[in-house]
Design a protein around this motif. Structure first.
Motif, PDB file in Angstrom:
ATOM      1  N   LYS A  24      -5.087  11.352  -1.801  1.00  4.25           N
ATOM      2  CA  LYS A  24      -6.371  11.760  -1.218  1.00  4.25           C
ATOM      3  C   LYS A  24      -6.154  12.080   0.271  1.00  4.25           C
ATOM      4  O   LYS A  24      -5.329  11.459   0.924  1.00  4.25           O
ATOM      5  CB  LYS A  24      -7.414  10.657  -1.402  1.00  4.25           C
ATOM      6  CG  LYS A  24      -7.092   9.367  -0.705  1.00  4.25           C
ATOM      7  CD  LYS A  24      -8.231   8.401  -0.856  1.00  4.25           C
ATOM      8  CE  LYS A  24      -7.983   7.250   0.098  1.00  4.25           C
ATOM      9  NZ  LYS A  24      -7.860   5.982  -0.407  1.00  4.25           N
TER      10      LYS A  24
ATOM     11  N   GLY B 119       1.616   1.748   3.252  1.00  2.95           N
ATOM     12  CA  GLY B 119       0.507   1.420   4.165  1.00  2.95           C
ATOM     13  C   GLY B 119       0.388   2.446   5.272  1.00  2.95           C
ATOM     14  O   GLY B 119      -0.014   2.135   6.397  1.00  2.95           O
TER      15      GLY B 119
ATOM     16  N   GLN C  51      -0.606  -1.046  -7.410  1.00  6.85           N
ATOM     17  CA  GLN C  51      -1.246  -1.444  -8.673  1.00  6.85           C
ATOM     18  C   GLN C  51      -0.957  -0.464  -9.801  1.00  6.85           C
ATOM     19  O   GLN C  51      -1.472  -0.629 -10.898  1.00  6.85           O
ATOM     20  CB  GLN C  51      -2.758  -1.597  -8.452  1.00  6.85           C
ATOM     21  CG  GLN C  51      -3.062  -2.768  -7.520  1.00  6.85           C
ATOM     22  CD  GLN C  51      -4.534  -2.866  -7.183  1.00  6.85           C
ATOM     23  OE1 GLN C  51      -5.068  -2.061  -6.417  1.00  6.85           O
ATOM     24  NE2 GLN C  51      -5.187  -3.854  -7.750  1.00  6.85           N
TER      25      GLN C  51
ATOM     26  N   MET D  35       4.677  -2.970   3.528  1.00  7.81           N
ATOM     27  CA  MET D  35       3.618  -3.879   3.983  1.00  7.81           C
ATOM     28  C   MET D  35       2.839  -4.366   2.770  1.00  7.81           C
ATOM     29  O   MET D  35       2.879  -3.746   1.715  1.00  7.81           O
ATOM     30  CB  MET D  35       2.684  -3.205   4.996  1.00  7.81           C
ATOM     31  CG  MET D  35       2.065  -1.910   4.589  1.00  7.81           C
ATOM     32  SD  MET D  35       0.665  -2.041   3.491  1.00  7.81           S
ATOM     33  CE  MET D  35      -0.476  -2.867   4.552  1.00  7.81           C
TER      34      MET D  35
ATOM     35  N   GLY E  10      -2.646   2.748   7.321  1.00  7.43           N
ATOM     36  CA  GLY E  10      -3.107   1.511   7.959  1.00  7.43           C
ATOM     37  C   GLY E  10      -2.724   1.430   9.425  1.00  7.43           C
ATOM     38  O   GLY E  10      -2.096   2.343   9.976  1.00  7.43           O
TER      39      GLY E  10
ATOM     40  N   LEU F  88      -4.208  -7.525  -1.656  1.00  8.32           N
ATOM     41  CA  LEU F  88      -3.305  -7.885  -2.753  1.00  8.32           C
ATOM     42  C   LEU F  88      -2.586  -9.194  -2.447  1.00  8.32           C
ATOM     43  O   LEU F  88      -1.509  -9.210  -1.861  1.00  8.32           O
ATOM     44  CB  LEU F  88      -2.284  -6.766  -2.997  1.00  8.32           C
ATOM     45  CG  LEU F  88      -2.846  -5.391  -3.372  1.00  8.32           C
ATOM     46  CD1 LEU F  88      -1.719  -4.424  -3.720  1.00  8.32           C
ATOM     47  CD2 LEU F  88      -3.840  -5.474  -4.516  1.00  8.32           C
TER      48      LEU F  88
END
Ligand SMILES: NC(=O)c1ccc[n+]([C@@H]2O[C@H](COP(=O)([O-])OP(=O)(O)OC[C@H]3O[C@@H](n4cnc5c(N)ncnc54)[C@H](OP(=O)(O)O)[C@@H]3O)[C@@H](O)[C@H]2O)c1
Length: 291
Positions: free
Chosen positions: A37, A9, A56, A74, A12, A79
Protein backbone atom coordinates in the motif's frame (compact mmCIF):
# COMPACT_ATOMS: atom_id res chain seq x y z
CA UNK A 1 26.65 -2.00 -6.15
CA UNK A 2 26.72 -2.93 -2.48
CA UNK A 3 25.01 -5.89 -0.78
CA UNK A 4 21.22 -5.90 -0.84
CA UNK A 5 19.86 -4.61 2.49
CA UNK A 6 16.28 -5.35 3.56
CA UNK A 7 14.47 -3.02 5.97
CA UNK A 8 11.47 -4.21 7.97
CA UNK A 9 9.24 -1.68 9.75
CA UNK A 10 10.22 0.68 6.95
CA UNK A 11 7.23 2.95 7.51
CA UNK A 12 7.94 3.17 11.26
CA UNK A 13 9.97 5.61 13.34
CA UNK A 14 13.35 3.93 13.02
CA UNK A 15 12.93 2.04 9.74
CA UNK A 16 11.83 5.11 7.79
CA UNK A 17 14.84 7.04 9.04
CA UNK A 18 17.19 4.18 8.13
CA UNK A 19 15.78 4.16 4.61
CA UNK A 20 16.19 7.93 4.38
CA UNK A 21 19.82 7.77 5.52
CA UNK A 22 20.69 4.76 3.31
CA UNK A 23 19.13 6.45 0.29
CA UNK A 24 21.67 9.27 0.64
CA UNK A 25 24.48 6.80 -0.14
CA UNK A 26 25.13 4.27 -2.88
CA UNK A 27 23.24 1.39 -1.30
CA UNK A 28 20.98 -1.29 -2.66
CA UNK A 29 17.90 -1.16 -0.45
CA UNK A 30 14.69 -3.17 -0.37
CA UNK A 31 11.91 -2.01 1.93
CA UNK A 32 9.07 -4.01 3.43
CA UNK A 33 5.53 -2.80 2.98
CA UNK A 34 2.30 -4.52 3.82
CA UNK A 35 0.13 -5.24 0.78
CA UNK A 36 2.32 -2.75 -1.07
CA UNK A 37 0.00 0.00 0.00
CA UNK A 38 1.30 3.47 -0.77
CA UNK A 39 3.02 5.10 2.18
CA UNK A 40 3.21 8.82 2.74
CA UNK A 41 6.75 8.30 4.12
CA UNK A 42 8.20 7.66 0.70
CA UNK A 43 9.22 10.20 -1.84
CA UNK A 44 8.65 8.95 -5.41
CA UNK A 45 12.29 9.74 -6.16
CA UNK A 46 13.55 7.30 -3.55
CA UNK A 47 15.63 4.66 -5.33
CA UNK A 48 14.66 1.60 -3.36
CA UNK A 49 12.84 -1.64 -4.14
CA UNK A 50 9.48 -2.31 -2.50
CA UNK A 51 8.30 -5.76 -1.53
CA UNK A 52 5.22 -7.12 0.14
CA UNK A 53 6.20 -8.38 3.62
CA UNK A 54 3.97 -9.23 6.55
CA UNK A 55 5.12 -11.08 9.68
CA UNK A 56 1.60 -12.53 9.83
CA UNK A 57 1.79 -13.88 6.27
CA UNK A 58 4.73 -16.31 6.01
CA UNK A 59 4.06 -16.73 2.29
CA UNK A 60 5.52 -13.22 1.81
CA UNK A 61 8.91 -14.11 3.38
CA UNK A 62 10.79 -16.00 0.64
CA UNK A 63 10.37 -13.33 -2.05
CA UNK A 64 11.18 -10.55 0.41
CA UNK A 65 14.47 -12.16 1.53
CA UNK A 66 15.57 -13.37 -1.91
CA UNK A 67 19.10 -12.12 -2.66
CA UNK A 68 19.31 -10.18 0.63
CA UNK A 69 22.60 -10.09 2.55
CA UNK A 70 21.71 -7.94 5.56
CA UNK A 71 18.41 -7.34 7.34
CA UNK A 72 17.19 -4.63 9.68
CA UNK A 73 14.67 -6.46 11.82
CA UNK A 74 12.17 -4.82 14.14
CA UNK A 75 9.29 -6.21 16.17
CA UNK A 76 6.00 -4.46 15.41
CA UNK A 77 4.63 -3.31 18.79
CA UNK A 78 1.36 -5.20 18.28
CA UNK A 79 3.09 -8.55 17.75
CA UNK A 80 4.03 -9.86 21.17
CA UNK A 81 3.84 -13.54 20.15
CA UNK A 82 7.34 -13.58 18.74
CA UNK A 83 7.54 -17.35 18.46
CA UNK A 84 4.58 -17.30 16.07
CA UNK A 85 5.45 -14.18 14.07
CA UNK A 86 9.17 -13.42 14.37
CA UNK A 87 10.95 -16.78 14.56
CA UNK A 88 9.59 -18.03 11.19
CA UNK A 89 10.74 -14.79 9.53
CA UNK A 90 14.23 -15.25 11.01
CA UNK A 91 14.29 -18.89 9.81
CA UNK A 92 13.26 -17.77 6.34
CA UNK A 93 15.96 -15.09 6.26
CA UNK A 94 18.61 -17.68 7.11
CA UNK A 95 17.25 -20.17 4.55
CA UNK A 96 17.48 -17.41 1.92
CA UNK A 97 21.18 -16.82 2.67
CA UNK A 98 20.96 -13.66 4.77
CA UNK A 99 24.35 -13.11 6.43
CA UNK A 100 23.56 -10.62 9.22
CA UNK A 101 20.54 -9.45 11.22
CA UNK A 102 20.52 -6.01 12.83
CA UNK A 103 17.74 -6.21 15.41
CA UNK A 104 16.04 -3.24 17.08
CA UNK A 105 15.83 -4.25 20.73
CA UNK A 106 15.29 -2.32 23.96
CA UNK A 107 17.68 -1.02 26.58
CA UNK A 108 18.15 -3.60 29.33
CA UNK A 109 16.86 -6.56 27.26
CA UNK A 110 19.83 -8.60 28.48
CA UNK A 111 18.52 -8.54 32.05
CA UNK A 112 14.78 -8.82 31.32
CA UNK A 113 14.24 -12.27 29.72
CA UNK A 114 10.44 -12.12 29.70
CA UNK A 115 10.16 -9.22 27.26
CA UNK A 116 9.59 -10.18 23.61
CA UNK A 117 12.79 -8.47 22.45
CA UNK A 118 14.89 -10.61 24.79
CA UNK A 119 13.26 -13.73 23.36
CA UNK A 120 14.03 -12.61 19.80
CA UNK A 121 17.64 -11.86 20.75
CA UNK A 122 17.98 -15.30 22.31
CA UNK A 123 16.48 -16.97 19.25
CA UNK A 124 18.78 -15.12 16.86
CA UNK A 125 21.78 -16.18 18.95
CA UNK A 126 20.56 -19.77 19.13
CA UNK A 127 20.31 -20.14 15.34
CA UNK A 128 23.85 -18.87 14.90
CA UNK A 129 23.42 -16.05 12.36
CA UNK A 130 25.74 -13.04 12.83
CA UNK A 131 23.80 -10.32 14.62
CA UNK A 132 23.92 -6.77 15.87
CA UNK A 133 21.50 -5.87 18.65
CA UNK A 134 20.50 -2.22 18.97
CA UNK A 135 19.20 -2.00 22.53
CA UNK A 136 17.62 1.41 22.35
CA UNK A 137 16.45 3.65 25.14
CA UNK A 138 13.15 5.58 25.04
CA UNK A 139 12.69 7.49 21.77
CA UNK A 140 12.53 11.30 21.87
CA UNK A 141 10.12 10.94 18.96
CA UNK A 142 7.47 9.52 21.34
CA UNK A 143 6.99 13.20 22.21
CA UNK A 144 6.32 14.11 18.57
CA UNK A 145 4.00 11.14 17.96
CA UNK A 146 2.20 9.55 20.93
CA UNK A 147 2.31 12.74 23.04
CA UNK A 148 2.18 15.30 20.22
CA UNK A 149 -1.46 16.23 20.66
CA UNK A 150 -1.16 16.89 24.42
CA UNK A 151 1.76 19.22 23.82
CA UNK A 152 0.23 21.00 20.83
CA UNK A 153 -3.36 21.38 22.06
CA UNK A 154 -3.06 21.49 25.85
CA UNK A 155 0.54 22.63 26.33
CA UNK A 156 1.18 19.67 28.58
CA UNK A 157 3.12 16.43 28.79
CA UNK A 158 0.66 14.00 30.34
CA UNK A 159 2.23 10.74 31.56
CA UNK A 160 2.86 9.02 34.89
CA UNK A 161 6.66 8.96 35.17
CA UNK A 162 6.98 10.86 38.46
CA UNK A 163 10.37 12.47 38.86
CA UNK A 164 12.19 9.55 37.28
CA UNK A 165 14.83 10.22 34.66
CA UNK A 166 14.96 8.76 31.15
CA UNK A 167 18.05 8.50 28.92
CA UNK A 168 16.11 9.61 25.80
CA UNK A 169 17.58 8.90 22.37
CA UNK A 170 16.69 10.45 19.02
CA UNK A 171 15.65 7.83 16.41
CA UNK A 172 17.95 9.59 13.93
CA UNK A 173 20.87 8.41 16.07
CA UNK A 174 19.52 4.86 16.30
CA UNK A 175 19.13 4.85 12.51
CA UNK A 176 22.66 6.19 12.05
CA UNK A 177 24.03 3.33 14.17
CA UNK A 178 21.87 0.86 12.22
CA UNK A 179 23.22 2.20 8.92
CA UNK A 180 26.79 1.65 10.15
CA UNK A 181 25.96 -1.87 11.33
CA UNK A 182 24.30 -2.64 7.98
CA UNK A 183 27.03 -1.22 5.76
CA UNK A 184 30.33 -1.56 7.63
CA UNK A 185 32.28 -4.51 8.96
CA UNK A 186 33.09 -4.95 12.63
CA UNK A 187 29.57 -5.00 14.06
CA UNK A 188 28.95 -8.75 14.00
CA UNK A 189 27.85 -10.45 17.20
CA UNK A 190 27.75 -7.15 19.06
CA UNK A 191 25.04 -5.72 21.31
CA UNK A 192 24.92 -1.94 21.63
CA UNK A 193 23.10 -0.12 24.42
CA UNK A 194 21.98 3.09 22.74
CA UNK A 195 21.13 6.14 24.85
CA UNK A 196 21.43 9.87 24.47
CA UNK A 197 24.03 11.72 26.51
CA UNK A 198 21.70 13.10 29.20
CA UNK A 199 19.09 11.56 31.48
CA UNK A 200 16.19 13.94 32.06
CA UNK A 201 13.01 13.87 34.10
CA UNK A 202 9.83 15.16 32.48
CA UNK A 203 9.93 18.42 34.44
CA UNK A 204 13.26 19.11 32.72
CA UNK A 205 11.82 18.00 29.36
CA UNK A 206 8.87 20.39 29.82
CA UNK A 207 11.31 23.19 30.63
CA UNK A 208 13.21 22.56 27.39
CA UNK A 209 9.94 22.58 25.41
CA UNK A 210 8.91 25.83 27.12
CA UNK A 211 12.22 27.50 26.23
CA UNK A 212 12.47 26.26 22.66
CA UNK A 213 8.81 26.65 21.65
CA UNK A 214 8.61 29.94 23.55
CA UNK A 215 5.32 28.93 25.10
CA UNK A 216 4.65 27.26 28.45
CA UNK A 217 4.58 23.47 28.41
CA UNK A 218 3.77 21.82 31.75
CA UNK A 219 4.55 18.34 32.91
CA UNK A 220 1.39 16.82 34.37
CA UNK A 221 2.22 13.82 36.46
CA UNK A 222 -1.11 11.97 36.70
CA UNK A 223 -1.72 8.87 38.79
CA UNK A 224 -1.55 5.61 36.85
CA UNK A 225 -5.33 5.25 37.16
CA UNK A 226 -6.03 8.76 35.85
CA UNK A 227 -3.59 8.17 32.99
CA UNK A 228 -5.16 4.80 32.11
CA UNK A 229 -8.71 6.21 32.10
CA UNK A 230 -7.67 9.19 30.03
CA UNK A 231 -5.89 7.02 27.42
CA UNK A 232 -8.83 4.61 27.30
CA UNK A 233 -11.24 7.48 26.66
CA UNK A 234 -9.03 8.54 23.78
CA UNK A 235 -9.56 5.11 22.23
CA UNK A 236 -6.14 3.58 22.82
CA UNK A 237 -6.01 -0.22 22.98
CA UNK A 238 -5.82 -1.58 26.56
CA UNK A 239 -2.72 -3.59 25.57
CA UNK A 240 -0.94 -0.42 24.41
CA UNK A 241 -2.02 1.45 27.56
CA UNK A 242 -0.57 -1.38 29.69
CA UNK A 243 2.73 -1.18 27.80
CA UNK A 244 2.87 2.61 28.31
CA UNK A 245 2.17 2.23 32.04
CA UNK A 246 4.95 -0.36 32.28
CA UNK A 247 7.40 1.98 30.53
CA UNK A 248 6.50 5.04 32.63
CA UNK A 249 6.50 3.07 35.87
CA UNK A 250 10.00 1.86 35.02
CA UNK A 251 11.02 5.50 34.63
CA UNK A 252 9.23 6.48 37.85
CA UNK A 253 11.17 3.82 39.73
CA UNK A 254 14.40 5.36 38.49
CA UNK A 255 15.25 2.45 36.18
CA UNK A 256 15.21 4.26 32.81
CA UNK A 257 18.02 6.73 33.31
CA UNK A 258 21.01 4.54 32.54
CA UNK A 259 23.50 6.30 30.26
CA UNK A 260 26.00 4.58 28.01
CA UNK A 261 28.69 5.82 25.62
CA UNK A 262 27.92 3.34 22.79
CA UNK A 263 26.07 5.87 20.61
CA UNK A 264 28.87 8.42 20.91
CA UNK A 265 31.60 5.83 20.29
CA UNK A 266 29.94 4.36 17.18
CA UNK A 267 28.91 7.69 15.64
CA UNK A 268 32.10 9.52 16.69
CA UNK A 269 30.00 12.50 17.75
CA UNK A 270 27.73 13.48 20.60
CA UNK A 271 24.19 12.06 20.46
CA UNK A 272 21.43 14.50 19.49
CA UNK A 273 20.26 16.39 22.58
CA UNK A 274 16.64 16.86 23.69
CA UNK A 275 16.99 20.59 22.96
CA UNK A 276 18.13 19.89 19.40
CA UNK A 277 15.29 17.40 18.92
CA UNK A 278 12.68 19.98 19.99
CA UNK A 279 14.27 22.61 17.72
CA UNK A 280 14.25 20.26 14.73
CA UNK A 281 10.68 19.05 15.25
CA UNK A 282 9.06 22.29 16.42
CA UNK A 283 6.59 22.35 13.54
CA UNK A 284 5.21 19.00 14.82
CA UNK A 285 3.72 20.91 17.73
CA UNK A 286 2.38 23.66 15.50
CA UNK A 287 5.31 26.02 16.00
CA UNK A 288 7.03 27.32 12.90
CA UNK A 289 10.72 26.39 12.44
CA UNK A 290 13.24 29.16 13.04
CA UNK A 291 14.99 30.25 9.85
N1 LIG B 1 9.18 3.80 21.29
C1 LIG B 1 10.25 3.62 22.03
O1 LIG B 1 10.62 4.47 22.86
C2 LIG B 1 11.08 2.37 21.84
C3 LIG B 1 12.30 2.25 22.50
C4 LIG B 1 13.08 1.10 22.29
C5 LIG B 1 12.63 0.10 21.44
N2 LIG B 1 11.41 0.25 20.83
C6 LIG B 1 10.95 -0.85 19.96
O2 LIG B 1 10.94 -0.37 18.63
C7 LIG B 1 9.98 -1.15 17.90
C8 LIG B 1 9.07 -0.19 17.15
O3 LIG B 1 9.85 0.50 16.20
P1 LIG B 1 9.32 1.81 15.48
O4 LIG B 1 8.86 2.77 16.54
O5 LIG B 1 10.37 2.21 14.52
O6 LIG B 1 8.06 1.26 14.70
P2 LIG B 1 6.60 1.90 14.62
O7 LIG B 1 6.73 3.36 14.31
O8 LIG B 1 5.84 1.44 15.81
O9 LIG B 1 6.03 1.21 13.32
C9 LIG B 1 5.68 -0.15 13.27
C10 LIG B 1 6.18 -0.73 11.95
O10 LIG B 1 5.88 -2.12 11.93
C11 LIG B 1 5.23 -2.41 10.71
N3 LIG B 1 4.32 -3.53 10.91
C12 LIG B 1 3.24 -3.58 11.73
N4 LIG B 1 2.67 -4.78 11.65
C13 LIG B 1 3.39 -5.50 10.76
C14 LIG B 1 3.29 -6.81 10.24
N5 LIG B 1 2.31 -7.65 10.62
N6 LIG B 1 4.21 -7.23 9.34
C15 LIG B 1 5.19 -6.39 8.91
N7 LIG B 1 5.34 -5.13 9.36
C16 LIG B 1 4.45 -4.70 10.27
C17 LIG B 1 4.47 -1.15 10.37
O11 LIG B 1 4.14 -1.18 9.02
P3 LIG B 1 2.73 -0.63 8.45
O12 LIG B 1 3.01 0.74 7.95
O13 LIG B 1 2.39 -1.57 7.37
O14 LIG B 1 1.75 -0.66 9.60
C18 LIG B 1 5.51 -0.09 10.75
O15 LIG B 1 6.45 0.05 9.72
C19 LIG B 1 9.21 -2.00 18.91
O16 LIG B 1 9.71 -3.30 18.92
C20 LIG B 1 9.50 -1.27 20.21
O17 LIG B 1 9.40 -2.10 21.33
C21 LIG B 1 10.64 1.35 20.99
Amino acid sequence: MSDLIFITGATGNVGAEIVRQLSEGDHHVRVAQRNLKPSSNWSPSLTVEYVNFDFQQPQTFAKAFQGVKRVFLMRPPALSQVKTYMYPAIDSAIASGVEQIVFLSVLGAESNPIIPHAKVEKYIQSVGIPYTFLRASFFMQNLSTTHRQDIQERNEIFLPAGKGKTSFIDVRDIAAVAVKALTESGHSDRAYSLTGSEALDYYQVAEIFTEVLIQPVLYKNPSILKFAISMYKRGLEPQFIAVMIGIYTTAKLGLAGKLTTDTQEILQRAPISMRQFVEDYRDCWGVKPTS
